[in-house]
Motif scaffolding. Sequence first.
Motif, PDB file in Angstrom:
ATOM      1  N   ASN A  71       0.842  -1.180   0.000  1.00 16.09           N
ATOM      2  CA  ASN A  71       0.000   0.000   0.000  1.00 16.09           C
ATOM      3  C   ASN A  71       0.885   1.240   0.000  1.00 16.09           C
ATOM      4  OD1 ASN A  71      -1.799   2.038   0.328  1.00 16.09           O
ATOM      5  ND2 ASN A  71      -2.866   1.109   2.044  1.00 16.09           N
ATOM      6  N   ARG A  72       0.967   1.891  -1.110  1.00 14.41           N
ATOM      7  CA  ARG A  72       1.767   3.100  -1.272  1.00 14.41           C
ATOM      8  C   ARG A  72       0.855   4.316  -1.414  1.00 14.41           C
ATOM      9  NH1 ARG A  72       6.100   0.925   0.037  1.00 14.41           N
ATOM     10  NH2 ARG A  72       7.230  -0.441  -1.314  1.00 14.41           N
ATOM     11  N   SER A  73      -0.314   4.301  -0.781  1.00 13.48           N
ATOM     12  CA  SER A  73      -1.298   5.353  -0.996  1.00 13.48           C
ATOM     13  C   SER A  73      -0.767   6.730  -0.622  1.00 13.48           C
ATOM     14  CB  SER A  73      -2.592   5.046  -0.250  1.00 13.48           C
ATOM     15  OG  SER A  73      -2.358   4.967   1.135  1.00 13.48           O
ATOM     16  N   VAL A 127     -10.314  12.508  -8.473  1.00 12.31           N
ATOM     17  CA  VAL A 127     -11.016  11.218  -8.483  1.00 12.31           C
ATOM     18  C   VAL A 127     -10.115  10.121  -9.045  1.00 12.31           C
ATOM     19  CG1 VAL A 127     -12.172  11.508 -10.735  1.00 12.31           C
ATOM     20  CG2 VAL A 127     -13.213  10.064  -8.975  1.00 12.31           C
ATOM     21  N   ASP A 128      -9.273  10.464 -10.030  1.00  7.61           N
ATOM     22  CA  ASP A 128      -8.324   9.479 -10.562  1.00  7.61           C
ATOM     23  C   ASP A 128      -7.304   9.087  -9.496  1.00  7.61           C
ATOM     24  OD1 ASP A 128      -9.508   9.448 -13.101  1.00  7.61           O
ATOM     25  OD2 ASP A 128      -8.307  11.168 -13.753  1.00  7.61           O
ATOM     26  N   LEU A 129      -6.831  10.070  -8.742  1.00  7.15           N
ATOM     27  CA  LEU A 129      -5.886   9.785  -7.658  1.00  7.15           C
ATOM     28  C   LEU A 129      -6.546   8.914  -6.595  1.00  7.15           C
ATOM     29  CD1 LEU A 129      -4.280  13.317  -7.382  1.00  7.15           C
ATOM     30  CD2 LEU A 129      -3.220  11.257  -8.328  1.00  7.15           C
ATOM     31  N   ALA A 130      -7.818   9.168  -6.300  1.00 10.71           N
ATOM     32  CA  ALA A 130      -8.542   8.338  -5.323  1.00 10.71           C
ATOM     33  C   ALA A 130      -8.658   6.905  -5.833  1.00 10.71           C
ATOM     34  CB  ALA A 130      -9.921   8.931  -5.043  1.00 10.71           C
ATOM     35  N   ILE A 131      -8.939   6.751  -7.113  1.00 10.22           N
ATOM     36  CA  ILE A 131      -9.015   5.407  -7.720  1.00 10.22           C
ATOM     37  C   ILE A 131      -7.666   4.707  -7.576  1.00 10.22           C
ATOM     38  CG2 ILE A 131      -9.161   4.209  -9.946  1.00 10.22           C
ATOM     39  CD1 ILE A 131     -11.399   6.249 -10.685  1.00 10.22           C
ATOM     40  N   LEU A 132      -6.592   5.406  -7.878  1.00  6.09           N
ATOM     41  CA  LEU A 132      -5.250   4.818  -7.792  1.00  6.09           C
ATOM     42  C   LEU A 132      -4.908   4.422  -6.361  1.00  6.09           C
ATOM     43  CD1 LEU A 132      -3.382   7.186 -10.248  1.00  6.09           C
ATOM     44  CD2 LEU A 132      -4.043   4.801 -10.657  1.00  6.09           C
ATOM     45  N   ARG A 133      -5.289   5.256  -5.398  1.00  3.95           N
ATOM     46  CA  ARG A 133      -5.025   4.912  -3.994  1.00  3.95           C
ATOM     47  C   ARG A 133      -5.764   3.636  -3.606  1.00  3.95           C
ATOM     48  NH1 ARG A 133      -4.480  10.493  -3.627  1.00  3.95           N
ATOM     49  NH2 ARG A 133      -6.597  11.072  -3.130  1.00  3.95           N
ATOM     50  N   GLU A 134      -7.007   3.518  -4.002  1.00  3.91           N
ATOM     51  CA  GLU A 134      -7.790   2.321  -3.671  1.00  3.91           C
ATOM     52  C   GLU A 134      -7.209   1.089  -4.362  1.00  3.91           C
ATOM     53  OE1 GLU A 134     -10.102   1.987  -1.404  1.00  3.91           O
ATOM     54  OE2 GLU A 134     -10.151   4.129  -0.930  1.00  3.91           O
ATOM     55  N   SER A 188      -4.137   0.632  -5.286  1.00  5.17           N
ATOM     56  CA  SER A 188      -2.834   0.269  -4.712  1.00  5.17           C
ATOM     57  C   SER A 188      -3.016  -0.512  -3.422  1.00  5.17           C
ATOM     58  CB  SER A 188      -1.977   1.512  -4.467  1.00  5.17           C
ATOM     59  OG  SER A 188      -2.401   2.221  -3.330  1.00  5.17           O
ATOM     60  N   ALA A 189      -4.117  -0.288  -2.721  1.00  5.06           N
ATOM     61  CA  ALA A 189      -4.396  -1.032  -1.487  1.00  5.06           C
ATOM     62  C   ALA A 189      -4.962  -2.409  -1.792  1.00  5.06           C
ATOM     63  CB  ALA A 189      -5.370  -0.238  -0.606  1.00  5.06           C
ATOM     64  N   ASP A 190      -5.773  -2.518  -2.866  1.00 11.44           N
ATOM     65  CA  ASP A 190      -6.406  -3.795  -3.221  1.00 11.44           C
ATOM     66  C   ASP A 190      -6.734  -3.789  -4.705  1.00 11.44           C
ATOM     67  OD1 ASP A 190      -7.828  -6.138  -3.501  1.00 11.44           O
ATOM     68  OD2 ASP A 190      -9.479  -5.545  -2.180  1.00 11.44           O
ATOM     69  N   ALA A 191      -5.848  -4.358  -5.510  1.00 11.44           N
ATOM     70  CA  ALA A 191      -6.047  -4.371  -6.962  1.00 11.44           C
ATOM     71  C   ALA A 191      -7.179  -5.300  -7.388  1.00 11.44           C
ATOM     72  CB  ALA A 191      -4.759  -4.769  -7.673  1.00 11.44           C
TER      73      ALA A 191
END
Length: 161
Positions: free
Chosen positions: A3-5, A22-29, A31-34
Amino acid sequence: MGNRSGLIVDHRTPESDSLAEVDLAILRELSADARISNRELAERVGIAPSTCSGRVSALRRRGVIRGFHADIDLEALGLHVFGMISVRMTPVGRASMAAVIDRLLAVPETLEVFQVSGERDLLVHIATTHPLGLHAFIDEHLADQAIAHTQTSLVFGHHRG
């Protein structure tokens, strides 16, 4: 990758092609659980599932999302010896560094190859079943006139954030 959020913020300059929040939020999620479902991902970032799917597809097309990967326990497969081999190329050999990297990446034992600055040119991360496999890798794949010197370290632990 783990998790590199905390790293997932837009580090680019304003004049470059920036990402929407919103794209950054998608990427954070991701990165935690693909493996998160599109429906759950959309719910977590507060958008419609169809919008979410479209944004993920756009991030893939742009190359921001390069892929989705399984985190496999190599020790569960019997690979218990991990090595990090630093490689110094000869001055003439540096011209063939890309070919050396490609050749190393084609070897099954190679996990990653890092091109680095400083005293060494490459770091090669490998996994084998036995110390003799580490020795064989060096003899078979690093005996090259383009390579001036290698130094091998055993890896006792690998930790990710």
